[in-house]
Motif scaffolding. Structure first.
Motif, short mmCIF file in Angstrom:
data_model
loop_
_atom_site.label_atom_id
_atom_site.label_comp_id
_atom_site.label_asym_id
_atom_site.label_seq_id
_atom_site.Cartn_x
_atom_site.Cartn_y
_atom_site.Cartn_z
N LEU A 133 0.87 -1.18 0.00
CA LEU A 133 0.00 0.00 0.00
C LEU A 133 0.90 1.23 0.00
CD1 LEU A 133 -1.62 2.39 1.69
CD2 LEU A 133 -2.92 1.02 0.06
N TYR A 134 0.74 2.07 -1.01
CA TYR A 134 1.50 3.32 -1.12
C TYR A 134 0.51 4.46 -0.97
CZ TYR A 134 4.18 7.10 -3.37
OH TYR A 134 4.82 8.29 -3.65
N THR A 135 0.70 5.31 0.05
CA THR A 135 -0.28 6.39 0.28
C THR A 135 -0.05 7.59 -0.63
OG1 THR A 135 1.04 7.52 1.97
CG2 THR A 135 -0.51 5.81 2.75
N GLY A 136 1.16 7.70 -1.27
CA GLY A 136 1.49 8.99 -1.88
C GLY A 136 1.43 10.04 -0.78
N ASP A 137 1.10 11.28 -1.12
CA ASP A 137 0.82 12.28 -0.10
C ASP A 137 -0.63 12.09 0.32
OD1 ASP A 137 3.34 13.28 -0.31
OD2 ASP A 137 2.80 15.12 -1.36
N TYR A 138 -0.87 12.15 1.64
CA TYR A 138 -2.18 11.75 2.14
C TYR A 138 -2.62 12.72 3.23
CZ TYR A 138 -5.75 8.66 4.23
OH TYR A 138 -6.92 8.13 4.70
N SER A 139 -3.91 13.08 3.22
CA SER A 139 -4.45 13.89 4.32
C SER A 139 -5.92 13.59 4.49
CB SER A 139 -4.26 15.38 4.02
OG SER A 139 -4.95 16.14 4.99
N ASP A 140 -6.33 13.36 5.74
CA ASP A 140 -7.74 13.06 5.99
C ASP A 140 -8.47 14.26 6.60
OD1 ASP A 140 -6.73 13.15 8.55
OD2 ASP A 140 -7.63 11.27 9.21
N GLU A 141 -7.85 15.45 6.52
CA GLU A 141 -8.47 16.62 7.16
C GLU A 141 -9.05 17.62 6.16
OE1 GLU A 141 -6.47 17.87 11.09
OE2 GLU A 141 -4.81 17.29 9.80
N GLY A 142 -8.89 17.35 4.87
CA GLY A 142 -9.33 18.31 3.86
C GLY A 142 -10.84 18.31 3.70
N ARG A 143 -11.36 19.46 3.29
CA ARG A 143 -12.80 19.59 3.07
C ARG A 143 -13.12 19.40 1.57
NH1 ARG A 143 -15.59 25.50 3.89
NH2 ARG A 143 -17.32 25.22 2.43
N LEU A 144 -12.29 20.00 0.73
CA LEU A 144 -12.51 19.89 -0.71
C LEU A 144 -12.10 18.53 -1.26
CD1 LEU A 144 -11.25 23.19 -2.37
CD2 LEU A 144 -13.58 22.29 -2.31
N PHE A 145 -11.05 17.98 -0.64
CA PHE A 145 -10.49 16.74 -1.16
C PHE A 145 -10.50 15.68 -0.06
CE2 PHE A 145 -7.83 20.37 -2.77
CZ PHE A 145 -8.58 20.58 -3.91
N PRO A 146 -11.67 15.08 0.20
CA PRO A 146 -11.73 14.09 1.27
C PRO A 146 -10.99 12.80 0.88
CG PRO A 146 -13.87 14.30 0.18
CD PRO A 146 -12.95 15.30 -0.47
N ALA A 147 -10.45 12.12 1.89
CA ALA A 147 -9.74 10.85 1.66
C ALA A 147 -10.66 9.69 2.01
CB ALA A 147 -8.49 10.80 2.52
N THR A 148 -10.39 8.53 1.42
CA THR A 148 -11.03 7.31 1.89
C THR A 148 -9.96 6.45 2.55
OG1 THR A 148 -10.65 6.18 -0.21
CG2 THR A 148 -12.75 7.30 0.04
#
Ligand SMILES: [Zn+2]
Length: 366
Positions: A133-148
Motif C-alpha cells: 500500500l502506497y499512500t502517496g501524499d495523504y491527508s484526511d483533514e481536507g474539506r474539498l479533497f476528502p480521503a477514503t
C-alpha cells in the motif's frame, strides 16, 4: 519475493520515487523533482520498468517525468483529474487510473482511492492484500479533497512528512486567522492544493478573498470535472468564484493593496502572482505575508521567513500523528517505510508509535 527500493523519498524530504518489484514486474511509483533545490532521483542502473504510477500532480511527485526516456519509455498512469489538471505541462501520460476502484497494470492488480491532499490524488494498493500500500501524499483533514481509508496490505510506504507533529487543522485555522491580521495579507499557496481550501475557509469567515488566475482555473476545472462526485464541493467552489475577487495583473504596483486575504500561487512565492506581491509587501512593509507549507531551500518562502519579513502558520496537507496512528492500526502492515521524513525523525516516529516493523534503510523485501 517482492522488493521495494526508495530511489528517493526515504530519509529526507526529497522527491518521491520508489521502485517496486512485484510478481516479476517492475513498477515505478512517482517520479518527482524537489521540493528543495531541484533534487532529482538517481536512476542510474535502474534499467527498464514496466510502468510508472503517479499518485498526484505535485512537482515533487511528477517533476522528473522527462526521465521516462531512460527507463525504456514505459506507460505512465495517473487519474483522469490529475491528467486534466496537468494538461499543457510536459508530462506525457498514456493511461488512466481510477480515482476509486480497481484495474490492472502490467498484469498486476491495482486498487485506488482518494488520498485527500490534492485534486485527483490517490493511494494505491498494488498486488492485493499480499502486496504494497502506497499512500502517496495523504491527508484526511481536507474539506474539498476528502480521503477514503486505504486497503490493508502486508507492506506499507506512507506519507510521514510531519513526523510526530499532532496539531489538528482546526487548531491551525485558528492560528492562521490570528496571523493574517485585518489588512492586506498574502497567502502564497499551491493552486491545486490547500489554496482553494484556505479560500473557502476565509470566505466562510466573512473575509474579503482575492484569488489568482491559477487558483480560479483549478476551481473551474473541478466544477466542470465530469465525474465530480460531490455536488457540495462544486457548489462551494462556484460560490467561491462568484464571491472572491480576481487579481489584476498590475496589483503588485498599485498604490495601495486592498484589505483582503490574497491567495496566490506559487506556494514558494518564486513565481506567479505571489512573486511580485511578496516582493512588494516585503519592500514597503505594508501588509503581511504568511506561508503555510514546506519552506523549500533557496526560495523566497524560506528567505523571507528567515529574515522575519514573512510569517509561517502550517495548514495540514499531510497526516498528523493521530492520523498515522489510525492508519497503522487499520492497515496492520508487517513492514513499514515512513517516507518523506529525515532519518533521525523516522527513528523518533517509530519510537513514538512503538513501531517495531519500521525499516531504517531505503529498501526492504517481503
Ligand atoms: Zn503533494
Amino acid at each position: 519475493m517482492n522488493r521495494l527500493l526508495a530511489l528517493s523519498g526515504f530519509g529526507a524530504k526529497g522527491p518521491a520515487c520508489f521502485l517496486l518489484e512485484i510478481e516479476g514486474r517492475r513498477l515505478l511509483l512517482d517520479l518527482g523533482e524537489g521540493p528543495d533545490s531541484a533534487m532529482r532521483p538517481g536512476l542510474a542502473g535502474i534499467g527498464k520498468v514496466d510502468a510508472v504510477l503517479i499518485s498526484h500532480l505535485h512537482h515533487d511527485h511528477t517533476g522528473a517525468l522527462d526521465l521516462v526516456s531512460k527507463l525504456g519509455r514505459p506507460p505512465v498512469f495517473a487519474t483522469g483529474l490529475t491528467r486534466s489538471l496537468m494538461e499543457g505541462s510536459h508530462a506525457a501520460f498514456s493511461c488512466t487510473l481510477p480515482l476509486s476502484g480497481g484495474t490492472e497494470v502490467a498484469g498486476i492488480a491495482i486498487e485506488t482511492g482518494p488520498a485527500g491532499h490534492a485534486p485527483g490524488a490517490v493511494w494505491m494498493r498494488i498486488g492485493g492484500p499480499e502486496g504494497l500500500l502506497y499512500t502517496g501524499d495523504y491527508s484526511d483533514e481536507g474539506r474539498l479533497f476528502p480521503a477514503t481509508a486505504p486497503l490493508p496490505a502486508r507492506a506499507l510506504v506512507f506519507d510521514a512528512s510531519y513526523g510526530v507533529a499532532d496539531v489538528s487543522l482546526a487548531e491551525q485555522m485558528a492560528g492562521l486567522d490570528a496571523a493574517i491580521g485585518d489588512g492586506p495579507c498574502l497567502l502564497p499557496a499551491p493552486p491545486a492544493g490547500r489554496g482553494l481550501e484556505m479560500a473557502l475557509h476565509f470566505m466562510d469567515a466573512g473575509r474579503r478573498v482575492m484569488l489568482c488566475p491559477a487558483h480560479r482555473r483549478v476551481a473551474e476545472t473541478l466544477i466542470a470535472w465530469e465525474s465530480s462526485p460531490d455536488k457540495d464541493v462544486a457548489a462551494a467552489l462556484t460560490r467561491l468564484l462568484r464571491c472572491s475577487l480576481p487579481l489584476d495583473p498590475g496589483i503588485a504596483s498599485q498604490d495601495r493593496l486592498p484589505d483582503a486575504v490574497i491567495i496566490a500561487g506559487t506556494a514558494d512565492a518564486a513565481g506567479g502572482f505571489a512573486a511580485g506581491l511578496a516582493t512588494r509587501i516585503a519592500a514597503d512593509g505594508v501588509g503581511r505575508i504568511v506561508f503555510t507549507g514546506h519552506l523549500a531551500a533557496e526560495t523566497p518562502a524560506r528567505i523571507l521567513t528567515d529574515e522575519g519579513l514573512a510569517g509561517f502558520a502550517r495548514w495540514n496537507v499531510h497526516p498528523r500523528l493521530a492520523c498515522v496512528r489510525a492508519l497503522l492500526a487499520a492497515l496492520r502492515p508487517e513492514i513499514v517505510m515512513a517516507a518523506f521524513l529525515e532519518a533521525d525523525a523516522v527513528g523518533r516516529l517509530a519510537r513514538t508509535l512503538s513501531g517495531e516493523n519500521f525499516v531504517f534503510q531505503p529498501s526492504f523485501e517481503w
